[in-house]
Design a protein around this motif. Structure first.
Motif, PDB file in Angstrom:
ATOM      1  N   GLY A  77       0.768  -1.168   0.000  1.00  0.00           N
ATOM      2  CA  GLY A  77       0.097   0.022   0.116  1.00  0.00           C
ATOM      3  C   GLY A  77       0.992   1.216  -0.014  1.00  0.00           C
ATOM      4  O   GLY A  77       2.138   1.343   0.005  1.00  0.00           O
ATOM      5  N   VAL A  78       0.217   2.265   0.020  1.00  0.00           N
ATOM      6  CA  VAL A  78       0.816   3.683  -0.193  1.00  0.00           C
ATOM      7  C   VAL A  78      -0.029   4.712   0.680  1.00  0.00           C
ATOM      8  O   VAL A  78      -1.210   4.393   0.765  1.00  0.00           O
ATOM      9  N   ARG A  79       0.720   5.535   1.378  1.00  0.00           N
ATOM     10  CA  ARG A  79       0.033   6.475   2.334  1.00  0.00           C
ATOM     11  C   ARG A  79       0.504   7.802   1.640  1.00  0.00           C
ATOM     12  O   ARG A  79       1.672   8.196   1.294  1.00  0.00           O
ATOM     13  N   ASN A 116       2.174  -4.311  -5.608  1.00  0.00           N
ATOM     14  CA  ASN A 116       3.566  -4.080  -5.057  1.00  0.00           C
ATOM     15  C   ASN A 116       3.365  -2.452  -5.598  1.00  0.00           C
ATOM     16  O   ASN A 116       3.532  -2.027  -6.851  1.00  0.00           O
ATOM     17  N   PHE A 117       3.709  -1.626  -4.694  1.00  0.00           N
ATOM     18  CA  PHE A 117       3.680  -0.012  -4.465  1.00  0.00           C
ATOM     19  C   PHE A 117       5.267   0.146  -4.204  1.00  0.00           C
ATOM     20  O   PHE A 117       5.704  -0.273  -3.349  1.00  0.00           O
ATOM     21  N   GLN A 118       5.941   1.038  -5.177  1.00  0.00           N
ATOM     22  CA  GLN A 118       7.287   1.191  -4.854  1.00  0.00           C
ATOM     23  C   GLN A 118       7.489   2.796  -5.105  1.00  0.00           C
ATOM     24  O   GLN A 118       6.715   3.427  -6.005  1.00  0.00           O
ATOM     25  N   GLU A 122      11.401  10.531  -7.180  1.00  0.00           N
ATOM     26  CA  GLU A 122      10.395  11.104  -7.394  1.00  0.00           C
ATOM     27  C   GLU A 122       9.221  10.356  -8.125  1.00  0.00           C
ATOM     28  O   GLU A 122       8.294  10.882  -8.918  1.00  0.00           O
ATOM     29  N   ARG A 123       9.269   9.081  -8.223  1.00  0.00           N
ATOM     30  CA  ARG A 123       8.585   8.301  -8.991  1.00  0.00           C
ATOM     31  C   ARG A 123       7.836   7.128  -8.194  1.00  0.00           C
ATOM     32  O   ARG A 123       8.334   6.562  -7.344  1.00  0.00           O
ATOM     33  N   LEU A 124       6.537   7.150  -8.327  1.00  0.00           N
ATOM     34  CA  LEU A 124       5.703   5.855  -7.772  1.00  0.00           C
ATOM     35  C   LEU A 124       5.148   5.017  -8.885  1.00  0.00           C
ATOM     36  O   LEU A 124       4.775   5.472  -9.786  1.00  0.00           O
ATOM     37  N   THR A 125       5.598   3.786  -8.554  1.00  0.00           N
ATOM     38  CA  THR A 125       5.369   2.817  -9.459  1.00  0.00           C
ATOM     39  C   THR A 125       4.361   1.887  -8.630  1.00  0.00           C
ATOM     40  O   THR A 125       4.662   1.302  -7.826  1.00  0.00           O
ATOM     41  N   ILE A 126       3.105   1.190  -9.295  1.00  0.00           N
ATOM     42  CA  ILE A 126       2.279   0.452  -8.961  1.00  0.00           C
ATOM     43  C   ILE A 126       1.920  -0.699 -10.094  1.00  0.00           C
ATOM     44  O   ILE A 126       1.854  -0.586 -11.079  1.00  0.00           O
ATOM     45  N   ARG A 127       2.240  -1.931  -9.418  1.00  0.00           N
ATOM     46  CA  ARG A 127       2.256  -3.194 -10.051  1.00  0.00           C
ATOM     47  C   ARG A 127       1.088  -4.096  -9.595  1.00  0.00           C
ATOM     48  O   ARG A 127       1.285  -4.359  -8.216  1.00  0.00           O
ATOM     49  N   GLU A 137       0.310  -2.125 -14.637  1.00  0.00           N
ATOM     50  CA  GLU A 137       1.260  -1.125 -14.010  1.00  0.00           C
ATOM     51  C   GLU A 137       0.988   0.199 -14.497  1.00  0.00           C
ATOM     52  O   GLU A 137       0.655   0.577 -15.309  1.00  0.00           O
ATOM     53  N   ALA A 138       1.268   1.269 -13.335  1.00  0.00           N
ATOM     54  CA  ALA A 138       0.933   2.257 -13.484  1.00  0.00           C
ATOM     55  C   ALA A 138       2.234   3.142 -12.966  1.00  0.00           C
ATOM     56  O   ALA A 138       2.661   2.832 -11.997  1.00  0.00           O
ATOM     57  N   ASP A 139       2.622   4.118 -13.524  1.00  0.00           N
ATOM     58  CA  ASP A 139       4.061   5.141 -13.116  1.00  0.00           C
ATOM     59  C   ASP A 139       3.461   6.492 -12.951  1.00  0.00           C
ATOM     60  O   ASP A 139       2.656   7.194 -14.016  1.00  0.00           O
ATOM     61  N   TYR A 140       3.956   7.044 -11.833  1.00  0.00           N
ATOM     62  CA  TYR A 140       3.403   8.420 -11.535  1.00  0.00           C
ATOM     63  C   TYR A 140       4.509   9.216 -11.239  1.00  0.00           C
ATOM     64  O   TYR A 140       5.452   8.851 -10.453  1.00  0.00           O
TER      65      TYR A 140
END
Length: 146
Positions: A77-79, A116-118, A122-127, A137-140
């Protein structure tokens, strides 16, 4: 006088076969084109893909103007801290849910098998892996405000 019987089928089998072959050669490519068109159309109607796209867009709204982003629960998860409000987006069972200030929850995504949140710089990657086996997959790009 020799009489010709028009209703007789003698001699017409070859001609009939040629006409049937011509009709078949015209309709088969049309059937293939219809199948290819409908398969692309059905992919666009896939509710899982649409749900993922909506999840990605909604999460982008929470990340815009966020002050802090933390990974929680070992990458499950991500906060997100934004305007002194804490949003937790996490995998819980087989759903990805959002909680605001540790109160209640709102389901954002269903039928999720693994997540999987990483955060790297300065990049957030969600798989995400769904129950169907599909992986998304999404990159922010994070622009954290102070």
């Amino acid at each position: 006088m020799h009489r010709v019987n028009i209703r007789s089928s003698k001699g017409f089998t070859f001609l009939d076969s040629l006409l049937e072959l011509l009709a078949l050669s015209i309709t088969l490519p049309l059937a293939v084109m219809f199948y290819l068109f409908s398969s692309h159309f059905l992919v666009d109607l896939d509710s899982g893909a649409t749900e993922f796209r909506l999840f990605v867009m909604e999460l982008q709204q929470y990340l815009d103007g966020s002050e802090q982003v933390y990974i929680m629960r070992d990458g499950k998860g991500v906060r997100i801290v934004r305007d002194a409000i804490v949003y937790d987006v996490e995998l819980y069972g087989n759903v990805v849910r959002k909680r605001k200030d540790q109160l209640g929850h709102e389901i954002m995504l269903t039928d999720v098998k693994n997540s999987n949140f990483q955060v790297e710089g300065e990049r957030l990657t969600i798989r995400l892996e769904f129950q169907s086996g599909v992986k998304e997959e999404a990159d922010y790009e994070l622009s954290l405000s102070d």
